[in-house]
Design a protein around this motif. Sequence first.
Motif, mmCIF file in Angstrom:
data_model
loop_
_atom_site.group_PDB
_atom_site.id
_atom_site.type_symbol
_atom_site.label_atom_id
_atom_site.label_comp_id
_atom_site.label_asym_id
_atom_site.label_seq_id
_atom_site.Cartn_x
_atom_site.Cartn_y
_atom_site.Cartn_z
ATOM 1 N N GLN A 94 -9.243 -27.922 44.374
ATOM 2 C CA GLN A 94 -9.544 -29.398 44.872
ATOM 3 C C GLN A 94 -9.379 -30.203 43.710
ATOM 4 O OE1 GLN A 94 -12.855 -30.118 46.972
ATOM 5 N NE2 GLN A 94 -12.905 -28.191 48.247
ATOM 6 N N LYS A 95 -9.938 -30.306 42.612
ATOM 7 C CA LYS A 95 -10.096 -30.880 41.362
ATOM 8 C C LYS A 95 -8.365 -31.052 40.663
ATOM 9 C CE LYS A 95 -12.511 -31.858 37.198
ATOM 10 N NZ LYS A 95 -13.368 -31.392 36.295
ATOM 11 N N GLU A 96 -7.803 -29.700 40.805
ATOM 12 C CA GLU A 96 -6.709 -29.733 40.150
ATOM 13 C C GLU A 96 -5.409 -30.394 41.053
ATOM 14 O OE1 GLU A 96 -3.518 -26.131 39.374
ATOM 15 O OE2 GLU A 96 -5.167 -25.842 39.046
ATOM 16 N N THR A 97 -5.744 -30.108 42.344
ATOM 17 C CA THR A 97 -4.529 -30.946 43.381
ATOM 18 C C THR A 97 -4.872 -32.388 43.509
ATOM 19 O OG1 THR A 97 -4.928 -28.918 44.788
ATOM 20 C CG2 THR A 97 -4.118 -31.029 45.756
ATOM 21 N N ILE A 98 -6.371 -32.777 43.256
ATOM 22 C CA ILE A 98 -6.366 -34.256 43.140
ATOM 23 C C ILE A 98 -5.687 -35.086 41.859
ATOM 24 C CG2 ILE A 98 -8.086 -35.857 42.985
ATOM 25 C CD1 ILE A 98 -9.868 -34.478 44.867
ATOM 26 N N GLN A 99 -5.700 -34.155 40.967
ATOM 27 C CA GLN A 99 -5.401 -34.701 39.357
ATOM 28 C C GLN A 99 -3.544 -34.483 39.615
ATOM 29 O OE1 GLN A 99 -6.955 -32.092 36.766
ATOM 30 N NE2 GLN A 99 -8.603 -33.245 36.273
ATOM 31 N N LEU A 100 -3.086 -33.664 40.220
ATOM 32 C CA LEU A 100 -1.636 -33.666 40.390
ATOM 33 C C LEU A 100 -1.146 -34.737 41.440
ATOM 34 C CD1 LEU A 100 1.084 -32.103 39.945
ATOM 35 C CD2 LEU A 100 0.391 -30.692 41.902
ATOM 36 N N PHE A 101 -1.954 -34.991 42.420
ATOM 37 C CA PHE A 101 -1.481 -36.257 43.128
ATOM 38 C C PHE A 101 -1.932 -37.503 42.584
ATOM 39 C CE2 PHE A 101 -2.576 -38.816 46.779
ATOM 40 C CZ PHE A 101 -1.678 -38.823 47.865
ATOM 41 N N LEU A 102 -2.916 -37.568 41.714
ATOM 42 C CA LEU A 102 -2.822 -38.830 41.151
ATOM 43 C C LEU A 102 -1.843 -39.054 40.143
ATOM 44 C CD1 LEU A 102 -6.488 -39.124 40.634
ATOM 45 C CD2 LEU A 102 -5.310 -40.723 42.120
ATOM 46 N N TYR A 103 -1.250 -37.981 39.532
ATOM 47 C CA TYR A 103 -0.061 -38.013 38.441
ATOM 48 C C TYR A 103 1.112 -38.627 39.125
ATOM 49 C CZ TYR A 103 3.394 -36.283 35.352
ATOM 50 O OH TYR A 103 4.365 -36.271 34.571
ATOM 51 N N LEU A 104 1.358 -37.647 40.501
ATOM 52 C CA LEU A 104 2.434 -38.211 41.078
ATOM 53 C C LEU A 104 2.379 -39.513 41.578
ATOM 54 C CD1 LEU A 104 2.767 -34.958 43.394
ATOM 55 C CD2 LEU A 104 4.413 -35.591 41.561
#
Length: 109
Positions: A94-104
């Motif tokens: 979840q944490k990794e996905t949120i970080q990726l989403f924020l990066y995008l």
Amino acid sequence: MSHPLYEYIAIRIRYLRNEQGWTQTYLSEKAGREPKYISKIENMKYNMKMETLEDIMNALKVTPEEFFGARFPDSDEQYEELTEKLSEFPYDKQKETIQLFLYLLNKMK
């Protein structure tokens, strides 16, 4: 009256009024209020009702979303689907996905 919400509203009204090039008196008249009314609000000397804030927003021709700078998902279903799918992942994913989403999202600016 030193409350963060009052301060935000006062600053936001002043900003939007100035953006239109309007005087406090002119906005007071457009909102159907006495001439010094907006001055009192902008200087946080008056505790207004929600109906008054709505009249001021209507006079400024802004929606509540525009006034408060908030946007909500077009569809509650889309938001629910996103949070549901995210909750299916383990916490570290979840944490990794949120970080990726924020990066995008930041790259899209």
